[in-house]
Write an enzyme that holds these catalytic residues in place. Structure first.
Site, short mmCIF file in Angstrom:
data_model
loop_
_atom_site.label_atom_id
_atom_site.label_comp_id
_atom_site.label_asym_id
_atom_site.label_seq_id
_atom_site.Cartn_x
_atom_site.Cartn_y
_atom_site.Cartn_z
CG ASN A 45 -0.45 -0.22 2.53
OD1 ASN A 45 0.60 -0.85 2.69
ND2 ASN A 45 -1.11 0.31 3.53
CD GLU A 47 -1.51 4.68 4.72
OE1 GLU A 47 -1.01 5.51 5.52
OE2 GLU A 47 -2.25 3.74 5.09
CB CYS A 56 -5.44 -1.20 -1.70
SG CYS A 56 -6.75 -0.55 -0.66
CD GLU A 58 -5.58 -5.74 -1.43
OE1 GLU A 58 -5.07 -4.61 -1.27
OE2 GLU A 58 -6.28 -6.29 -0.56
CB CYS A 89 -11.11 -2.46 0.53
SG CYS A 89 -10.54 -1.82 -1.05
CB CYS A 92 -8.95 -4.35 -3.51
SG CYS A 92 -7.84 -2.91 -3.47
N1 THU Z 1 -5.30 -1.61 2.71
C1 THU Z 1 -4.75 -2.39 1.74
O1 THU Z 1 -3.70 -2.04 1.18
N2 THU Z 1 -5.39 -3.53 1.39
C2 THU Z 1 -6.45 -4.04 2.04
O2 THU Z 1 -6.88 -5.14 1.70
C3 THU Z 1 -7.08 -3.29 3.13
C4 THU Z 1 -6.54 -1.93 3.39
C5 THU Z 1 -4.57 -0.41 3.12
C6 THU Z 1 -5.18 0.90 2.69
C7 THU Z 1 -4.59 1.86 3.71
O3 THU Z 1 -3.30 2.26 3.27
C8 THU Z 1 -4.42 1.01 4.95
O4 THU Z 1 -4.48 -0.35 4.53
C9 THU Z 1 -5.48 1.24 6.02
O5 THU Z 1 -6.76 1.15 5.48
#
Ligand code: THU
Length: 134
Positions: A45, A47, A56, A58, A89, A92
């Site tokens: 991920n 941010e 994310c 994925e 999520c 994704c």
């Molecule tokens: N996140 C992912 O990268 N994948 C998931 O399956 C769930 C959430 C990340 C997004 C964000 O950077 C952090 O987790 C918190 O939500």
């Protein structure tokens, strides 16, 4: 006993998770895809200070797969911390759907290792997908 291919996919997701950019949530996630050739593509991920721009793991892994020439997600491993299952999520799930059959396996792991496997059909029933536009 789980197959070595699942364990190696989880290991790839764990390694890339360490390189996540998650200074805001502190929640690092790694994802690793095995494509139709057997090649593995991993992403974490990413941010952003403008929170809505967060990406994310994925989505990152899918981008790496496409850049490398892979076109189908055969299986994907996702690693995240905490006691809950780090399932993808909603957005994704749809991103995975674009490149996967409904029978594709989604392996969920915690920092201690493997937890559970779902099919894409379980996570995204009666999905809208590319076939809808055929
Ligand atoms: N996140 C992912 O990268 N994948 C998931 O399956 C769930 C959430 C990340 C997004 C964000 O950077 C952090 O987790 C918190 O939500």
């Amino acid at each position: 006993m789980r197959s070595r291919s699942i364990e190696s996919l989880i290991q790839a997701a764990m390694s890339v998770r360490e390189r996540a950019h998650a200074p805001y949530s502190q929640f690092k996630v790694g994802a690793a895809i095995r494509d139709e050739t057997g090649a593995v593509h991993a992403g974490a991920n990413v941010e952003n200070a403008a929170y809505s721009m967060c990406q994310c793991a994925e989505a990152s892994a899918i981008g790496v797969m496409i850049a490398a020439g892979g076109r189908e997600i055969k299986e994907i491993a996702i690693v995240g911390g905490g006691p809950e299952l780090c399932t993808p999520c909603g957005g994704c799930r749809q991103r995975i759907r674009e490149f996967a059959e409904l029978s594709a396996s989604i392996h969920i792991a915690g920092l201690e290792g493997y937890r559970r496997t779902f099919s894409l059909a379980e996570l995204l029933p009666t999905a809208f997908g590319p076939e809808n536009l055929a």
